[in-house]
Write an enzyme that holds these catalytic residues in place. Sequence first.
Site: not given
Length: 342
Positions: A91, A104, A111, A115, A118, A156-157, A188, A210, A329
């Site tokens: 997305e 974004c 991911c 977390c 999330c 994703g990271e 981020s 974060s 978010c």
Amino acid sequence: MSKQSITDLNLTRLQEEFASLSLPRYTARQVTEWIYKKRSARFEDMTNISKKNLSLLAEHFDTGRQPYSMATTSADGTKKYLFSTRHGDIETVMIPDDDRRTLCVSCQVGCRMSCRFCMTGRCGFAGNLSAGEIINQVLSVDEAKNITNIVFMGMGEPFDNLGEVLRAIEILTSEWGLAYSPKRITVSTSGLRKGIETFLDNTQCHLAISLHNPFADERAKMMPVEHSDHIEEVVTLLHRYDFAHQRRLSFEYIVFEGINDSVRHAEGIVRLLRGLFCRVNLIRFHEVADLDLRSPDKNKMEHFRDYLNRHGIISTIRRSRGEDIEAACGQLKNQLGVRVQL
Ligand code: SF4
């Protein structure tokens, strides 16, 4: 034979690849001009390249463009796009705000960081996006010609896919590419220390981290990354860099009712970030049906923000966008039967 995407390669690599096909060196410049400046998605459009060379290009490469498969628009104008990639669907969210259009982008399918709050983390991990798959999001949304800012805050990271993210940033910021100023790009991270260091040494883009809790033991319960990359060590690293002039450093802080919204937590943030030129963005948690986490009350968030500001930490409450289409978010996820190849 699978073809190589032009948008996976920087100019130097393109020149090398083209040379190996005996194409003239200047063809790489011509192709990048068509793809990034004229936004062409087809080799046939490239009228200043000979037919013979175009057919050689088409035989070995594709232009990396893939249209989105679905778009949903929120009541506030935020738009969520769905793209198919080699590893599953991702997305991408476009957020309009006056004359700004912020995109974004996602950098992974799912991911690995897990977390707790999330939805992306809860979907698991299916694979890394290539630089071209990241760039395609920028080139293929309806607003492509008017995107003013790009944030790597989707699925994703980024520093778990560092090579491809750095290459995408090179394409985004190079004069031969999309020529964005690095000041228009924010990456981020959940706080991967080595990745942060490499990113800061190799780009001029803004950095967002974060935080979500200033205390290691509590943060680890929400963000497993704390077990390997301690936030205090990340902050020590950040003190080596200049965030007052060249670029911006921000900390994202999702506020959860009764978990990280006390004065003790605000004091912890002040202690942790003392002496660092940065700001803290407070984000109200969006409640999710099967998660035992609650949104904070508005007054409490305002008190939290005011405490930080009074104690020298610039802090604002970020306006939530696109909640009604699950584009806010932490809400991005694989939904609607979206394909994931694990
Ligand atoms: S918050 Fe970011 S790093 Fe954490 S699981 Fe979600 S996408 Fe990954």
